[in-house]
Design a protein around this motif. Sequence first.
Motif, PDB file in Angstrom:
ATOM      1  N   UNK A   1       3.448  -3.194   9.442  1.00 29.40           N
ATOM      2  CA  UNK A   1       3.751  -1.837   8.872  1.00 29.40           C
ATOM      3  C   UNK A   1       5.160  -1.599   8.351  1.00 29.40           C
ATOM      4  N   UNK A   2       5.957  -1.884   8.914  1.00 27.28           N
ATOM      5  CA  UNK A   2       7.280  -1.201   8.823  1.00 27.28           C
ATOM      6  C   UNK A   2       7.580  -1.962   6.949  1.00 27.28           C
ATOM      7  N   UNK A   3       7.488  -3.344   7.481  1.00 25.84           N
ATOM      8  CA  UNK A   3       7.753  -4.419   6.802  1.00 25.84           C
ATOM      9  C   UNK A   3       6.523  -4.032   5.175  1.00 25.84           C
ATOM     10  N   UNK A   4       5.335  -3.285   5.855  1.00 24.17           N
ATOM     11  CA  UNK A   4       4.834  -2.871   4.342  1.00 24.17           C
ATOM     12  C   UNK A   4       5.961  -1.852   3.389  1.00 24.17           C
ATOM     13  N   UNK A   5       6.098  -0.659   4.624  1.00 22.71           N
ATOM     14  CA  UNK A   5       6.180   0.621   3.698  1.00 22.71           C
ATOM     15  C   UNK A   5       7.689  -0.358   3.078  1.00 22.71           C
ATOM     16  N   UNK A   6       8.807  -0.827   3.482  1.00 28.77           N
ATOM     17  CA  UNK A   6       9.127  -1.110   3.286  1.00 28.77           C
ATOM     18  C   UNK A   6       9.777  -2.082   0.968  1.00 28.77           C
ATOM     19  N   UNK A   7       8.254  -2.890   1.538  1.00 28.14           N
ATOM     20  CA  UNK A   7       7.988  -3.327   0.339  1.00 28.14           C
ATOM     21  C   UNK A   7       7.636  -2.436  -0.816  1.00 28.14           C
ATOM     22  N   UNK A   8       6.817  -1.122  -0.550  1.00 30.47           N
ATOM     23  CA  UNK A   8       6.389  -0.405  -1.844  1.00 30.47           C
ATOM     24  C   UNK A   8       7.947   1.110  -1.813  1.00 30.47           C
ATOM     25  N   UNK A   9       8.055   1.043  -0.723  1.00 30.18           N
ATOM     26  CA  UNK A   9       9.545   1.724  -0.939  1.00 30.18           C
ATOM     27  C   UNK A   9      10.749   0.894  -1.944  1.00 30.18           C
ATOM     28  N   UNK A  10      10.967  -0.180  -1.526  1.00 23.57           N
ATOM     29  CA  UNK A  10      12.161  -0.923  -2.232  1.00 23.57           C
ATOM     30  C   UNK A  10      11.332  -1.302  -3.481  1.00 23.57           C
ATOM     31  N   UNK A  11       9.811  -1.364  -3.840  1.00 26.69           N
ATOM     32  CA  UNK A  11       9.631  -2.052  -5.043  1.00 26.69           C
ATOM     33  C   UNK A  11       9.962  -1.025  -6.398  1.00 26.69           C
ATOM     34  N   UNK A  12      10.419  -1.501  -7.098  1.00 28.03           N
ATOM     35  CA  UNK A  12      10.785  -1.242  -8.604  1.00 28.03           C
ATOM     36  C   UNK A  12       9.786  -1.751 -10.127  1.00 28.03           C
ATOM     37  N   UNK A  13       8.756  -2.654  -9.371  1.00 31.59           N
ATOM     38  CA  UNK A  13       7.889  -2.879 -11.026  1.00 31.59           C
ATOM     39  C   UNK A  13       7.021  -2.123 -11.166  1.00 31.59           C
ATOM     40  N   UNK A  14       6.074  -1.209  -9.971  1.00 28.17           N
ATOM     41  CA  UNK A  14       5.196   0.316 -10.202  1.00 28.17           C
ATOM     42  C   UNK A  14       5.612   0.824 -10.642  1.00 28.17           C
ATOM     43  N   UNK A  15       5.720   2.196 -11.734  1.00 29.65           N
ATOM     44  CA  UNK A  15       5.825   3.182 -11.224  1.00 29.65           C
ATOM     45  C   UNK A  15       4.550   4.449 -10.100  1.00 29.65           C
ATOM     46  N   UNK A  16       3.737   3.883 -11.387  1.00 27.73           N
ATOM     47  CA  UNK A  16       2.320   4.248 -10.239  1.00 27.73           C
ATOM     48  C   UNK A  16       1.959   3.753  -9.690  1.00 27.73           C
ATOM     49  N   UNK A  17       0.614   4.462  -9.168  1.00 28.51           N
ATOM     50  CA  UNK A  17      -0.406   3.818  -8.219  1.00 28.51           C
ATOM     51  C   UNK A  17      -1.147   4.140  -8.078  1.00 28.51           C
ATOM     52  N   UNK A  18      -2.217   3.541  -7.223  1.00 28.67           N
ATOM     53  CA  UNK A  18      -3.632   4.672  -7.202  1.00 28.67           C
ATOM     54  C   UNK A  18      -4.173   5.260  -6.313  1.00 28.67           C
ATOM     55  N   UNK A  19      -4.531   5.667  -6.544  1.00 29.98           N
ATOM     56  CA  UNK A  19      -4.888   7.414  -4.885  1.00 29.98           C
ATOM     57  C   UNK A  19      -4.748   6.533  -3.267  1.00 29.98           C
TER      58      UNK A  19
END
Length: 368
Positions: free
Chosen positions: A207-225
Amino acid sequence: MSGLPAAPAPAADGGGFFLPDFCEARAVLAIVLIAALLAIVLALARQSVHGAFWVDLARTSAYLLWTGLSCAAVLCKARPWLAGRPLRSAALGALGLMVGTVAVVSEVVYWAGMAWAQRTGSPSLLFPAQHWSFLLPNLLIATIVGALALRYFYVASEWRRSVELEARSRIRALQARIRPHFLFNSLNTVASLTRSDPARAEEAIEDLADLFRVSLSDARAQITLREELEVARIYQRIEQLRLGERLQVRWRVAELPPEAIVPSLLLQPLLENAIGHGIEPLPEGGTVLVEGSSDGELITIRLSNPVSATAKAVRSGNRMALDNIRQRLQLAFPGRASVTVDEGGDQYRVVLQFPRVIEPGRLDRGPW
């Protein structure tokens, strides 16, 4: 046309093409309105010459309307081909298509008038009487107006592109400022579980790795709800390991459209604030309520949590997440989003409202 710099060909889909999409109803409506207004102006300017205002207005408006709609139809069909060519070639091609369309329409109008005159025995005031004196000025006007219009479209496109790039850079800057600090604090929780409960520690690391990936990702400014809520639920699972039964989160989000797009890390910082400033200071813990609703055009998300009197004093100086989210919503949905806070009583409530926007190519895959 010399003001158009040479540039590589845009994307094949025409998404970054400077020429507007004349297939859209809004563009067609604009052409109709411009043709009608221009016809009125020309008829008024020539009233002292012709004298027959209404006849001149009908003739001019009909010609301009058919010319404008014909050019729009040609550019609509030719836009994919033009979008795949270099900028200068695309501009010259669009200008040539417009001038050629005006020439065809002018020829049709003239010969239609000739056919009318032969059939009735007398020329009509609605049609031109002379060929070249009608055709050549039309071609010259079409060349000048077309070149000016293309230059305007190019400048407007470059201005929109610069505004979008500036907005994206601001979103990335705001995104970088909202890195959740809990990511590093959670390592202590994972370390404490490695010996007592290795299976839960492994799940927490994932879970922590998933959150790291989302937090540090700059590829997309918007995601789905759907993805945003999943990120918030992952964060809840990590905090649940630390707080145990003191933390309860109730999700009432069945009415939300899962494929609506939102700025990344929209709910997780709010949930982090609710847990850190609301639940954690209370010895008995509490419940965080996340509610969502949609009326088809507007999405509303409410997040509420209990709060103690001491936490209120601390919270007043910690509004970075709220200000950050408010700015990112305004950048994503200018003038159509709001963030309101209600601090009355023993509950702290945050209400997010923003338009329902579905990313092109995505389909609603049903309820949560």
